[in-house]
Design a protein around this motif. Structure first.
Motif, short mmCIF file in Angstrom:
data_model
loop_
_atom_site.label_atom_id
_atom_site.label_comp_id
_atom_site.label_asym_id
_atom_site.label_seq_id
_atom_site.Cartn_x
_atom_site.Cartn_y
_atom_site.Cartn_z
N LYS A 38 44.37 34.19 33.03
CA LYS A 38 42.84 34.42 32.97
C LYS A 38 42.39 33.75 31.84
O LYS A 38 42.80 33.48 30.77
CB LYS A 38 42.50 36.12 32.78
CG LYS A 38 43.30 36.56 34.27
CD LYS A 38 42.84 38.19 34.58
CE LYS A 38 43.37 38.78 35.71
NZ LYS A 38 42.92 39.96 35.91
N ASP B 422 37.05 28.47 35.41
CA ASP B 422 37.23 29.93 35.40
C ASP B 422 37.52 30.73 36.71
O ASP B 422 38.12 31.61 37.11
CB ASP B 422 35.92 30.64 34.82
CG ASP B 422 36.02 30.32 33.29
OD1 ASP B 422 36.97 29.60 32.65
OD2 ASP B 422 35.17 30.63 32.49
N VAL B 423 36.68 29.95 37.80
CA VAL B 423 37.03 30.93 39.22
C VAL B 423 38.42 30.69 39.61
O VAL B 423 39.06 31.51 40.53
CB VAL B 423 36.32 30.22 40.23
CG1 VAL B 423 34.64 30.80 39.86
CG2 VAL B 423 36.11 28.88 40.61
N ARG B 425 40.87 30.96 37.93
CA ARG B 425 41.72 31.72 37.27
C ARG B 425 41.07 33.44 36.99
O ARG B 425 41.34 33.94 36.27
CB ARG B 425 41.81 31.38 35.69
CG ARG B 425 41.06 30.73 34.99
CD ARG B 425 41.47 30.05 33.59
NE ARG B 425 40.37 29.60 32.88
CZ ARG B 425 40.11 29.25 31.53
NH1 ARG B 425 41.29 29.52 30.67
NH2 ARG B 425 39.40 28.48 31.26
N THR B 426 40.47 33.63 38.22
CA THR B 426 39.77 34.76 38.20
C THR B 426 40.35 35.57 39.50
O THR B 426 40.33 35.35 40.50
CB THR B 426 38.41 34.58 38.45
OG1 THR B 426 37.71 34.26 37.56
CG2 THR B 426 37.64 36.32 38.59
N ASP B 427 41.16 36.66 38.98
CA ASP B 427 41.74 37.81 39.93
C ASP B 427 42.41 36.92 41.25
O ASP B 427 42.49 37.34 42.35
CB ASP B 427 40.60 38.57 40.83
CG ASP B 427 39.81 39.45 39.58
OD1 ASP B 427 40.61 40.06 38.79
OD2 ASP B 427 38.48 39.55 39.59
N GLN B 462 31.55 32.58 30.27
CA GLN B 462 32.79 33.26 30.38
C GLN B 462 32.93 34.87 30.19
O GLN B 462 32.10 35.47 29.76
CB GLN B 462 34.05 32.87 29.50
CG GLN B 462 34.26 31.42 29.75
CD GLN B 462 35.62 30.89 28.94
OE1 GLN B 462 35.69 31.16 27.82
NE2 GLN B 462 36.31 30.26 29.46
N SER B 465 32.27 35.59 35.72
CA SER B 465 33.21 35.43 36.92
C SER B 465 33.85 36.75 37.13
O SER B 465 34.30 37.23 38.41
CB SER B 465 34.05 34.15 36.75
OG SER B 465 35.31 34.37 36.03
N ASP B 466 34.40 37.47 35.96
CA ASP B 466 34.97 38.73 36.10
C ASP B 466 34.28 39.72 36.79
O ASP B 466 34.59 40.69 37.49
CB ASP B 466 35.47 39.38 34.75
CG ASP B 466 36.73 38.46 34.25
OD1 ASP B 466 37.94 39.00 34.81
OD2 ASP B 466 36.71 37.54 33.54
N SER B 469 33.14 38.70 40.66
CA SER B 469 34.52 39.01 41.64
C SER B 469 34.79 40.40 42.34
O SER B 469 34.68 40.06 43.60
CB SER B 469 35.72 38.59 40.94
OG SER B 469 37.01 39.32 41.32
N LYS B 545 36.58 45.39 32.60
CA LYS B 545 37.39 44.90 33.76
C LYS B 545 38.76 44.38 33.80
O LYS B 545 39.54 44.41 34.69
CB LYS B 545 36.35 43.43 34.17
CG LYS B 545 37.09 42.46 35.24
CD LYS B 545 37.02 43.14 36.71
CE LYS B 545 37.25 41.95 37.79
NZ LYS B 545 38.18 40.81 37.35
N ARG B 546 39.06 43.96 32.28
CA ARG B 546 40.56 43.70 32.31
C ARG B 546 41.33 44.78 32.04
O ARG B 546 42.67 44.64 31.61
CB ARG B 546 40.68 42.58 31.02
CG ARG B 546 39.66 41.39 31.43
CD ARG B 546 40.68 40.39 32.35
NE ARG B 546 39.94 38.93 32.59
CZ ARG B 546 39.81 38.16 31.54
NH1 ARG B 546 40.65 37.92 31.07
NH2 ARG B 546 39.10 36.90 32.00
#
Ligand code: GDP
Ligand code: MG
Lengths: 206, 655
Positions: A38, B422-423, B425-427, B462, B465-466, B469, B545-546
């Motif tokens: 991420k 970034d998208v 590597r998002t979820d 940054q 996107s988290d 999502s 979120k993480r």
């Protein structure tokens, strides 16, 4: 205990978002590459034991968010660094052009005692992409920049394929070790940010 | 205008000299040169600070550094800020930029107020607002010294802290009755404070009859008591700290008086206060206040009597988390028109149980503020259709950018590239975003890019996107997700401000809450130099979120978004988690690095329900005192709730 040997080497990885900082760190420490790391939020670090001659060191590698907007946070953890790794993506001119900004920003925020001689290492990452056909920054150009900044060691890497990663980090560790030893005095592992900023209050670096 | 450049000491040889002058003037008695000053106009530098910078653009590295001075000339105090010569940090900044931003001899009679920003991370800065309403760009104190700056000003002009915001200092303000009252409390505005260092405890406030000798004695006792051997006298830094401490005592006094009044008129103690605050009847909570130990959540903390009012009390709260709200129950909250009749009850219900998966699509729109509770079925349907076409319009703004145009539109290309990085590597481990060429990933990109046109100033950052999502996952509709995201960003946008002020203010509030709710842990962090709470940065920036899995994150978010007990429940969640691991943290003597690592690795191991219950209890316990830890305007508060004449929403970019 001034005789206590310095065993922790602190390394900071900087560079634009997406150039592969997290991937490089993970490739080196965990020997793994994943397409699904991420985007880094805040900061994190990984550690790895390294051996030099007969001594064992802990390399503490700090990975940070690459977006410019988060730069002001650097001050919280750049301090006490022994080496700074500047990463760019050989397929992105912008990421190369920003190396200078990252370098300057680091020197300002970390304020090392001897900025002229502070060790940097530059990595040109993602050399695997498209067999090198999409590359826009030539090795020559990168090396010229490194030379102009006091002969910064330079490596071309692929975090994906593991190319040159081990070699690069060995050089990084060696440089970190050198900078630590040159300081002679024992430095605690954590740097007292509060105290050092107070001492600097009256100073002027201009 | 007075020709102040004559006295501009711009090389370093004069620097030490001027510093001496500066401290000398600080320790000199106030009356010395006031009368003679009209004769010879002697300028005296009373404050000088190097490495004070402004950031003329949004790029952190484009800065102009210079020297800030306070100059006393005649009866007036002047401020100057002169950039260094030939020192541009970036080629893009010209000499013209520099002279544009240079501050030449502004008399303090032209200054209306000074706003101080002391983020726990990053640099301190100040914003000087002129009487005309204009403001200089923020001055960043790279080498510290903001406190001294204010303290020095205070010695020469009438400076008082605003009652509304402890970080605003009003210059020569005699208007406000409350301020007048405060000033009559004998604020230490005279320079003589330096010669008569007073203890930083409240008693000195009433000591006008005391002789200097006595005060000195008391002071040295105080210093010894605190184990500090260093001589404090004549040290300008200590002086300024004392001045500011006195300040804060007065403001605290005012605040406590106020809350005392509230308490008196609303029954006894903090609990009833918390009730009143949230318009609750006491019996709607399932805990009781006991005078003996039934269950003591705070038994492991020795609480100083001052920091907590409830040290003698203990709480029993038995309310287990409830099952999530389902559609049947949901319909009971709606009248025939589709209006939510009792939004408070609804929010309470969701606070304790969350929302069932299938119902989220409908309910989140309310929680996020995209739909208002008093809207009707018809009204909402209409809104949705309008919003849909509005979305398409905004989206078209970037969709219609041709390749040729993009070539000459660096900002657009960079933004797009950043979002695209970034998208992907998002979820991606969630089936919804899984696999190559996933259309939902493209949808994330489109929404974020559209948002960066909708809110061009904020752009993409940054972490966004988290936040988007789960919303897209729930809404399954591009325009609807966009508008829900817009609503969320109304509150969380400041988290992504360029100066990071939104996060700073939350981390600051967090440190205050820990100080209140777990003083030993606070002391521990202080001892380990961890008070910047940087290790909670990720928690705050993207609302945990993480830290939880996807499903749990959505549960947490809907609870937070009810704003039921507090708009800042997330900060109590932080405290709850820290408290859960406090004995490990303290026991293993974690330092900053270890702590950051530890916290990062907690991800995926935090028990959400237990944490929420703790957070709820902590929030209720803290009551008014907790609220007072959180400065007004701290995200996720909506910015426009502010009533003060000063803009407290920290949108310094605008200033
Ligand atoms: N082909 C290729 N992709 C890479 C390489 N290093 C990183 N990436 C990809 O580039 C993207 C960003 O990598 P990341 O390590 O998260 O970058 P960071 O933002 O600098 O930490 C990810 O999609 C990675 O999979 C590399 O050496 N080769
Ligand atoms: Mg990263």
């Amino acid at each position: 205990m001034p005789s206590r040997r310095r065993t922790l080497l602190k390394v900071i990885i900087l560079g634009d978002s997406g150039v592969g900082k997290t991937s490089l760190m993970n490739q080196y420490v965990n020997k793994k590459f994943s397409n699904q790391y991420k985007a880094t939020i805040g900061a994190d670090f990984l550690t790895k034991e390294v051996q030099f001659e007969d001594r064992l060191f802990t390399l503490q590698i700090w990975d940070t968010a690459g977006q410019e907007r988060f730069q002001s946070l650097g001050v919280a953890f750049y301090r006490g660094a022994d080496c700074c790794v500047l990463v760019y993506d050989v397929n992105s001119m912008k990421s190369f052009e920003n190396l200078n900004n990252w370098r300057e920003e680091f020197l300002i925020q970390a304020s090392p005692s001897d900025p002229e001689n502070f060790p940097f290492v530059v990595l040109g990452n993602k050399v695997d992409i498209d067999g090198g056909n999409s590359r826009v920054v030539s090795e020559k150009k990168a090396r010229a920049w490194c030379a102009s900044k006091g002969n910064i060691p330079y490596f071309e890497t692929s975090a994906k394929e593991g190319t040159n990663v081990e070699e690069a980090f060995q050089c990084i560790a060696k440089n970190a070790l050198k900078s630590g030893e040159e300081e002679e005095i024992y430095l605690p592992d954590t740097i007292d940010v509060g105290a050092s900023s107070q001492q600097r209050t009256g100073g002027c670096e201009c | 205008m007075i020709e102040i450049d004559l006295h501009d000491l711009s090389d370093d040889a004069d620097y030490a000299d001027s510093m001496q002058q500066g401290s000398a003037s600080m320790t000199r008695s106030d009356s010395s040169n006031r009368s003679s000053s009209s004769e010879q106009v002697v300028a005296e530098i009373v404050y000088l600070k190097d490495n004070v910078a402004i950031h003329p653009t949004q790029h952190a590295w484009e800065r102009i550094r210079g020297r800030l001075k306070l100059i006393k000339q005649g009866g007036s105090l002047l401020m100057t800020w002169i950039p260094y010569e030939g020192q541009s940090s970036s080629a893009r900044l010209s000499e013209k930029d520099k002279s544009l931003y240079t501050i030449r001899a502004v008399p303090f009679s032209d200054i209306r107020s000074i706003r101080r920003h002391t983020p726990t991370l990053g640099w301190q800065y100040a914003i000087i607002v002129l009487s005309s309403g204009l403001a200089f760009p923020p001055l960043y104190f790279y080498n510290g010294g903001l406190k001294e700056f204010l303290a020095t000003i205070k010695q020469h002009v009438f400076l008082v802290r605003s009652a509304e915001d402890a970080n605003i200092f009003l210059v020569n303000d005699f208007q406000d009755p409350l301020q007048r009252t405060l000033s009559s409390l004998e604020l230490p505005r005279a320079v003589s404070v330096a010669n008569r260092p007073t203890s930083s405890v409240a008693r000195s406030e009433s000591s006008s009859s005391r002789t200097d000798g006595e005060a000195l004695d008391k002071n040295s006792t105080y210093i010894q008591q605190n184990g500090r051997q260093r001589q404090k006298h004549n040290d300008p830094r200590n002086l300024s700290i004392q001045v500011l401490e006195k300040f804060s005592l007065v403001t605290r006094f005012a605040r406590e008086t106020k809350s005392q009044l509230l308490r008196e008129s609303h029954g006894d103690g903090f609990i009833s206060n918390a009730m009143r605050k949230h318009d609750k009847k006491p019996n709607s909570y399932s805990f009781a206040v006991e005078s003996n130990d039934v269950h003591k959540p705070f038994e492991d903390i020795p609480v100083p009597a001052e920091s907590l009012e409830y040290d003698k009390l203990s709480l029993v709260w038995g309310k287990p988390r409830q099952p999530p709200l389902g559609s049947k129950e949901w319909s009971t909250f709606l009248d025939s028109e589709g209006t939510v009749t009792d939004s408070e009850a609804l929010r309470k219900r969701i606070f304790y149980g969350g929302v069932e998966k299938g119902l989220r699509k409908e309910v989140w729109r309310f929680l996020l503020g995209y739909h208002s509770y008093d809207s009707t079925f018809v009204g909402r349907k209409y809104l949705v259709s309008i919003r849909k076409s509005e979305y398409e319009t905004i989206k078209n703004q970037w969709k219609s950018i041709t390749k040729e145009q993009a070539k000459r539109f660096t900002k657009f290309r960079e933004r797009k590239a950043l979002i695209e990085k970034d998208v992907v590597r998002t979820d991606r481990s969630i089936p919804f975003y899984d696999g190559d060429d996933n259309s939902n990933v493209k949808c994330l990109r489109d929404i974020l890019l559209t948002y960066s046109f909708y809110n061009f100033d904020l752009g993409y950052c940054q972490g966004m996107s988290d936040l988007l999502s789960p919303i897209l996952y729930v809404m399954e509709d591009e325009p609807e997700s966009f508008w829900c995201f817009v609503a969320l960003m109304e509150r969380l946008g400041p988290n992504f401000n360029r100066d990071q002020n939104g996060v700073h203010s939350q981390l600051f509030a967090l440190s205050k809450l820990v100080e209140l709710l777990d003083n030993p842990l606070h002391n521990y962090f202080q001892q380990k130099d961890c008070l910047n709470y940087f290790f909670c940065f990720r928690w705050v920036l993207i609302q945990f979120k993480r830290e939880f899995d996807f499903e749990k994150t959505m549960r947490l978010w809907e609870v937070l978004w009810t704003h039921y007990l507090s708009e800042h429940l997330h900060l109590y969640v932080c405290v709850a988690i820290l408290r859960r691991y406090r004995s490990k943290i303290i026991g293993e003597e974690m330092d900053f690095d270890t702590l950051l690592k530890f916290i990062n690795e907690l991800s995926g191991h935090i028990n959400l329900d237990a944490t929420l219950r703790d957070a709820e209890a902590l929030c209720i316990c803290a009551g008014e005192n907790g609220e007072a830890c959180i400065p007004p305007g701290t995200p996720p508060s909506l910015p426009f709730e502010i009533t003060s004449m000063y803009n407290q929403q920290d949108d310094d970019d605008v200033l």
